[in-house]
Design a protein around this motif. Structure first.
Motif, PDB file in Angstrom:
ATOM      1  N   GLN A  99       0.807  -1.215   0.000  1.00  0.00           N
ATOM      2  CA  GLN A  99       0.000   0.000   0.000  1.00  0.00           C
ATOM      3  C   GLN A  99       0.846   1.275   0.000  1.00  0.00           C
ATOM      4  N   ALA A 100       1.899   1.290   0.797  1.00  0.00           N
ATOM      5  CA  ALA A 100       2.741   2.488   0.846  1.00  0.00           C
ATOM      6  C   ALA A 100       3.393   2.750  -0.510  1.00  0.00           C
ATOM      7  N   GLU A 101       3.923   1.691  -1.119  1.00  0.00           N
ATOM      8  CA  GLU A 101       4.561   1.832  -2.427  1.00  0.00           C
ATOM      9  C   GLU A 101       3.551   2.285  -3.474  1.00  0.00           C
ATOM     10  N   THR A 102       2.350   1.741  -3.404  1.00  0.00           N
ATOM     11  CA  THR A 102       1.312   2.099  -4.365  1.00  0.00           C
ATOM     12  C   THR A 102       0.932   3.566  -4.231  1.00  0.00           C
ATOM     13  N   MET A 103       0.825   4.063  -2.993  1.00  0.00           N
ATOM     14  CA  MET A 103       0.463   5.466  -2.790  1.00  0.00           C
ATOM     15  C   MET A 103       1.583   6.410  -3.243  1.00  0.00           C
ATOM     16  N   VAL A 104       2.840   6.025  -2.999  1.00  0.00           N
ATOM     17  CA  VAL A 104       3.952   6.853  -3.472  1.00  0.00           C
ATOM     18  C   VAL A 104       3.942   6.918  -4.992  1.00  0.00           C
ATOM     19  N   ALA A 105       3.729   5.777  -5.634  1.00  0.00           N
ATOM     20  CA  ALA A 105       3.670   5.743  -7.096  1.00  0.00           C
ATOM     21  C   ALA A 105       2.542   6.628  -7.614  1.00  0.00           C
ATOM     22  N   VAL A 176      11.223   7.055 -13.144  1.00  0.00           N
ATOM     23  CA  VAL A 176      12.203   6.152 -13.772  1.00  0.00           C
ATOM     24  C   VAL A 176      12.826   5.239 -12.718  1.00  0.00           C
ATOM     25  N   ALA A 177      13.137   5.796 -11.541  1.00  0.00           N
ATOM     26  CA  ALA A 177      13.723   4.980 -10.472  1.00  0.00           C
ATOM     27  C   ALA A 177      12.768   3.865 -10.057  1.00  0.00           C
ATOM     28  N   GLY A 178      11.485   4.206  -9.945  1.00  0.00           N
ATOM     29  CA  GLY A 178      10.499   3.180  -9.603  1.00  0.00           C
ATOM     30  C   GLY A 178      10.397   2.103 -10.668  1.00  0.00           C
ATOM     31  N   THR A 179      10.463   2.522 -11.923  1.00  0.00           N
ATOM     32  CA  THR A 179      10.407   1.551 -13.026  1.00  0.00           C
ATOM     33  C   THR A 179      11.602   0.607 -12.991  1.00  0.00           C
ATOM     34  N   LEU A 180      12.783   1.164 -12.747  1.00  0.00           N
ATOM     35  CA  LEU A 180      13.983   0.327 -12.668  1.00  0.00           C
ATOM     36  C   LEU A 180      13.892  -0.658 -11.501  1.00  0.00           C
ATOM     37  N   LYS A 181      13.315  -0.237 -10.390  1.00  0.00           N
ATOM     38  CA  LYS A 181      13.116  -1.149  -9.261  1.00  0.00           C
ATOM     39  C   LYS A 181      12.247  -2.344  -9.688  1.00  0.00           C
ATOM     40  N   HIS A 182      11.177  -2.046 -10.409  1.00  0.00           N
ATOM     41  CA  HIS A 182      10.282  -3.117 -10.855  1.00  0.00           C
ATOM     42  C   HIS A 182      10.990  -4.059 -11.827  1.00  0.00           C
ATOM     43  N   VAL A 183      11.875  -3.502 -12.650  1.00  0.00           N
ATOM     44  CA  VAL A 183      12.558  -4.332 -13.651  1.00  0.00           C
ATOM     45  C   VAL A 183      13.631  -5.205 -13.007  1.00  0.00           C
ATOM     46  N   PHE A 184      14.499  -4.597 -12.170  1.00  0.00           N
ATOM     47  CA  PHE A 184      15.682  -5.323 -11.702  1.00  0.00           C
ATOM     48  C   PHE A 184      15.521  -5.963 -10.325  1.00  0.00           C
ATOM     49  N   SER A 206      -7.457  -2.649  -5.862  1.00  0.00           N
ATOM     50  CA  SER A 206      -6.862  -2.007  -4.690  1.00  0.00           C
ATOM     51  C   SER A 206      -7.703  -0.791  -4.316  1.00  0.00           C
ATOM     52  N   LYS A 207      -7.604  -0.382  -3.054  1.00  0.00           N
ATOM     53  CA  LYS A 207      -8.367   0.760  -2.577  1.00  0.00           C
ATOM     54  C   LYS A 207      -7.744   2.060  -3.079  1.00  0.00           C
ATOM     55  N   SER A 208      -8.597   3.008  -3.450  1.00  0.00           N
ATOM     56  CA  SER A 208      -8.110   4.322  -3.858  1.00  0.00           C
ATOM     57  C   SER A 208      -8.005   5.222  -2.636  1.00  0.00           C
ATOM     58  N   HIS A 209      -7.027   6.114  -2.656  1.00  0.00           N
ATOM     59  CA  HIS A 209      -6.787   7.007  -1.532  1.00  0.00           C
ATOM     60  C   HIS A 209      -6.651   8.441  -2.042  1.00  0.00           C
ATOM     61  N   ALA A 210      -7.055   9.389  -1.226  1.00  0.00           N
ATOM     62  CA  ALA A 210      -6.905  10.799  -1.571  1.00  0.00           C
ATOM     63  C   ALA A 210      -5.521  11.335  -1.235  1.00  0.00           C
ATOM     64  N   LEU A 211      -4.757  10.593  -0.421  1.00  0.00           N
ATOM     65  CA  LEU A 211      -3.459  11.079   0.031  1.00  0.00           C
ATOM     66  C   LEU A 211      -2.508  11.423  -1.108  1.00  0.00           C
ATOM     67  N   PRO A 212      -2.400  10.616  -2.180  1.00  0.00           N
ATOM     68  CA  PRO A 212      -1.486  10.991  -3.275  1.00  0.00           C
ATOM     69  C   PRO A 212      -1.809  12.357  -3.871  1.00  0.00           C
ATOM     70  N   ILE A 213      -3.103  12.669  -4.034  1.00  0.00           N
ATOM     71  CA  ILE A 213      -3.481  13.976  -4.582  1.00  0.00           C
ATOM     72  C   ILE A 213      -3.086  15.083  -3.605  1.00  0.00           C
ATOM     73  N   VAL A 214      -3.300  14.839  -2.322  1.00  0.00           N
ATOM     74  CA  VAL A 214      -2.941  15.835  -1.300  1.00  0.00           C
ATOM     75  C   VAL A 214      -1.437  16.097  -1.331  1.00  0.00           C
ATOM     76  N   ILE A 215      -0.660  15.032  -1.461  1.00  0.00           N
ATOM     77  CA  ILE A 215       0.801  15.192  -1.523  1.00  0.00           C
ATOM     78  C   ILE A 215       1.198  16.028  -2.726  1.00  0.00           C
ATOM     79  N   ALA A 216       0.607  15.722  -3.890  1.00  0.00           N
ATOM     80  CA  ALA A 216       0.934  16.472  -5.107  1.00  0.00           C
ATOM     81  C   ALA A 216       0.554  17.940  -4.956  1.00  0.00           C
ATOM     82  N   LEU A 217      -0.632  18.215  -4.417  1.00  0.00           N
ATOM     83  CA  LEU A 217      -1.059  19.597  -4.213  1.00  0.00           C
ATOM     84  C   LEU A 217      -0.125  20.326  -3.257  1.00  0.00           C
ATOM     85  N   ALA A 218       0.314  19.636  -2.216  1.00  0.00           N
ATOM     86  CA  ALA A 218       1.238  20.256  -1.260  1.00  0.00           C
ATOM     87  C   ALA A 218       2.564  20.606  -1.926  1.00  0.00           C
TER      88      ALA A 218
END
Length: 411
Positions: A99-105, A176-184, A206-218
């Motif tokens: 969940q944490a990784e999904t919200m950061v992404a 890009v860093a996240g993509t490379l993590k998924h690949v390697f 998966s459950k949707s969260h408002a936190l990613p939008i809040v982070i982006a707005l901040a």
């Protein structure tokens, strides 16, 4: 065996599913990725490109035009991609349990989507607010509705544009860093889904969260605050400018504009001086010597705002404001035809010439409105000697003045 362990099918349809991307969204993704890299490289090259000769100035303008055109293309492609994403199913995360990784992404994706609109839009509005020499390569004009050509507005927008670029670049790096993590590290199909439409099969919602939008707005809010704080202050007024215009005056200038227009790469560029003074002694009736009065004008040459080339215009090659901070005009005024003309000595860069400036004048009671212009040749003042022809910078500089003045109380 899990869905990611099996040999995935390749998605060739234009639309998305809940497990992978169609070819339309993949085309948007990779087109925008290429354009972002192109725009960043062009912007950096254009900013640092020299402009000491005709050829260098032409190359600098070409780089800026290319950069701006790519930026506007990114804006419209990003807008279309966002519309497409809204009407399409969103592929589910491959690892909904993280969940944490999904919200950061998700937060990074929000930053990307928003920045893909904000960054080129700020650059576009800056372009519209600037009298510049590097046009966008398209047939729809260079201005925007409700956006005035204002040097202070353009300066603010330029600072915000470059500040938000850092957010965009940071979001791209994280993506890009996240993509490379998924690949390697994860060795899953995250990249394959976007690269070739690999379909891992049914995935758990998966459950949707408002936190990613809040982070982006901040992040955008903090970036806006930082950008506004970084806007450079206006150039300080040159010292003693007011003291230079010491003649007798029976009219007080209330408002006015002192401007110049010059051709750059075949396009007129207009700018104005922010710091100038005029001592006007004028009577409607001719005096004993046949004149109607006189005027003394002093101008702080370093206060010129000439769109995107202000720094170049005040440099040693042109106005040389550091060595010659003040230009002056000392003239008598006489009636000529249906208007008037100021005739006197104009001093700039250590060179003095005789200059006649015809103007119109309307007086209503104790209020006067005047407008006039005169043409100068930059070569007379040894300006732009590294630009020996008019292919980059024109020889003629048109000086325009428009002002309103009020009669002094003593009159």
């Amino acid at each position: 065996m899990t869905a990611t362990d099996s040999v995935p099918a390749r998605r060739v349809e234009p639309t998305n599913t809940t497990s992978t991307y169609g070819w339309v969204e993949r085309a948007f993704h990779w087109s925008i990725a290429i354009l972002i890299v192109t725009a960043v490289i062009l912007g950096r090259e254009a900013y640092h490109a020299p402009f000491a000769t005709d050829e260098e100035l032409a190359r600098k303008a070409w780089l800026f035009s290319f950069h701006k055109t790519v930026g506007v293309s990114i804006f419209f492609l990003a807008l279309l991609r966002i519309v497409w994403a809204v009407i399409q199913p969103r592929p589910r995360p491959l690892h909904p349990d993280r969940q944490a990784e999904t919200m950061v992404a998700a937060a990074v994706h929000w930053l990307l989507y928003g920045s893909l609109l904000l960054v080129p839009l700020l650059g576009w509005v800056e372009h519209a607010a600037t009298t510049g020499f590097a046009p966008i390569w398209w047939p729809f004009g260079q201005g925007l509705p409700f956006v005035p050509q204002d040097p202070d507005l353009a300066k603010t927008l330029a600072t915000l544009h470059t500040t938000f670029v850092k957010v965009l670049v940071g979001a791209v790096v994280l993506h890009v860093a996240g993509t490379l993590k998924h690949v390697f590290l994860d060795r899953d199909l995250t990249l394959a889904r976007m690269w070739r439409g690999a379909d891992p099969g049914p995935l758990e919602a998966s459950k949707s969260h408002a936190l990613p939008i809040v982070i982006a707005l901040a992040v955008w809010g903090v970036t806006l605050g930082v950008g506004l704080a970084l806007v450079p202050a206006g150039a300080p007024a040159a010292p003693q400018v007011a003291a230079e215009a010491t003649g007798a005056a029976n009219w007080q200038v209330e408002d006015g504009t002192l401007s110049i227009t010059v051709s750059q790469l075949g396009q007129p560029v207009t700018g104005s001086f922010g710091d100038w003074q005029a001592a006007i002694d004028f009577d409607e009736a001719p005096r004993a010597d046949g004149t109607n009065g006189n005027v003394q004008v002093s101008v702080a040459t370093g206060s010129l705002a000439l769109g995107s080339v202000s720094e170049q215009a005040t440099s040693a090659d042109f106005l040389s404001s550091e060595a010659f901070p003040i230009a002056t005009y000392d003239a008598v005024i006489r009636a000529e035809g249906e208007g008037y003309v100021a005739e006197g000595t104009f001093a700039l860069r250590g060179v003095e010439i005789e200059l006649a400036l015809p103007f119109t004048l309307t007086i209503e009671g104790d209020q006067a409105t005047m407008a006039g212009e005169a043409a100068l040749d930059r070569r007379t003042f040894e300006m732009g000697e590294t630009y020996p022809d008019e292919s980059s910078v024109g020889f003629t500089v048109t000086v325009g003045v428009a002002l309103t003045a009020s009669r002094s109380a003593a009159e």
